[in-house]
Motif scaffolding. Structure first.
Motif: not given
Ligand SMILES: Nc1ncnc2c1ncn2[C@@H]1O[C@H](COP(=O)(O)OS(=O)(=O)O)[C@@H](OP(=O)(O)O)[C@H]1O
Length: 356
Positions: A95, A98, A149, A192, A305, A308
């Motif tokens: 979250k 990644t 990952k 998140s 994205g 929240h």
């Molecule tokens: N470019 C881009 N596009 C969309 N989202 C982005 C991006 N960069 C970072 N994020 C943030 O990534 C959050 C999700 O994190 P992860 O991908 O690590 O989640 S997971 O652990 O694989 O489920 C996700 O969290 P949430 O906002 O809670 O949905 C995003 O805030």
């Protein structure tokens, strides 16, 4: 009479035949199993993987006596399959962004690998063979590295030990492995993870506590909070891998603008400079940076994205204070500053510079 029967030339050949058969069976069953060691190895695998780090300090695991013998470690280490072992691993934090990071890294010509989370070293190491793990990666040449990952690696206690023992058992130079750790504002990351938890449960039609209730009404802090105590998790990995093998990434800067962050990562990973500013564009509909492909703009799906939930000001204040000491410890531990760890200071700086 008996000796005459035994040495009767036709019976003699019969006995010699039986003797050869018995010796053959001994070769097949006893010698390869190391005088019945196969059973012991199976016990050893879990015994070794579950030992305390201090008991392991003097344990120089080599391929032959490693717990990986079960997985034909020796033949694997000398086979081409071992070359597929990922030299880059995104080990956390869930979250923190990644998925976006992995997608952007896949654009680099020196990086390849499975698009899905692998989770071998925390979830499947005792269910699936090391061979099947290596087979999830495509064959590579010396100019390309595989990447995996699995963001839950960082919070899973046995994982750094398992990973480092497999690396040495496969005779892979340890320093050739890079571990990427992406860390975003711990409070935003926690929200998140809470949101993900809610989404999973609502599918099961459960009535759920709010974020604030879970923080204040639980006897112990919920997992979505303790996962954001970054210093604790990072320090458990530093017992197995030196600081130079890590690439720590500021998740807030990455969300703000991935281009300079990826440029820095190229240096840390030791791969050639490839990214261009025009590779990424901010998509106003999505509210995040997306990949600027020749013909289209590619953003992550709906599950990344999300909007929240509102968090009470009291909860925010309480958690900011809670994370403050963890953030400071983390910065000291890895000699790196994060924008989100200095938020209060930055706000104060901006205020003072406006006033004076
Ligand atoms: N470019 C881009 N596009 C969309 N989202 C982005 C991006 N960069 C970072 N994020 C943030 O990534 C959050 C999700 O994190 P992860 O991908 O690590 O989640 S997971 O652990 O694989 O489920 C996700 O969290 P949430 O906002 O809670 O949905 C995003 O805030």
């Amino acid at each position: 009479m008996l000796t005459r029967f035994i040495f009767n030339s036709r019976n003699k050949w019969c006995y010699i035949g039986v003797a050869i058969l018995v010796i053959f069976c001994i070769f097949i069953y006893i010698i390869p199993s190391g005088n019945g060691k196969v059973k012991n190895y199976e016990v050893d695998i879990f015994d070794l993987f579950n030992r305390e780090p201090n008991q392991l300090a003097n344990l120089n695991i080599t391929c032959r006596d490693s717990p990986l013998d079960k997985y034909n470690c020796y033949s694997l280490s000398t086979s081409r399959l071992a070359n597929r072992f990922p030299r880059i691993l995104i080990i956390g934090f869930g979250k923190a962004g990644t998925r976006a990071l992995l997608n952007f890294l896949h654009l680099h010509p020196s990086i390849t690998g499975p698009p899905v989370e692998v989770n071998y070293f925390d979830k499947y190491y005792d269910k699936e063979s090391l061979q099947s793990y290596l087979e999830t990666f495509p064959p590579i040449n010396e100019n390309i590295s595989n990447i995996e990952k699995s963001p839950s690696y960082i919070i899973s206690p046995g994982t750094p030990y398992r990973l480092s023992s497999v690396i040495s058992a496969l005779d892979i130079p340890k320093e050739s492995i890079k571990l990427i750790v992406l860390m975003r504002d711990p409070l935003e990351r926690a929200v998140s993870e809470y949101l993900e938890w809610v989404i999973q449960r609502t599918r099961e039609f459960q009535s759920l506590s709010s974020f604030d209730e879970m923080v204040f009404n639980s006897e112990t802090l919920p997992k979505f909070i303790t996962t954001s105590e970054y210093d604790i998790h990072v320090s458990s990995w530093l017992k197995y891998f030196p600081l130079e093998q890590f690439c720590f990434v500021d998740g807030d800067l990455f969300i703000e603008d991935p281009f300079p962050v990826l440029q820095e990562l190229e240096i840390c990973l030791g791969i050639k400079a490839h990214y261009k500013r025009t590779d990424f564009v901010f998509d106003h509909g999505k509210g995040f940076f997306c990949v600027n492909d020749e013909n289209s703009i590619q953003c992550l799906g709906k599950s990344k994205g999300r909007i929240h939930p509102e968090i009470e000001e009291e909860t925010r204040k309480y958690l900011r204070k809670h994370f403050k000491s963890h953030n400071l410890r983390l910065e000291k531990l890895i000699h790196k500053e994060f924008t989100w760890a200095r938020k209060d200071k930055n706000i104060l700086k901006r205020f003072l510079s406006k006033v004076f």
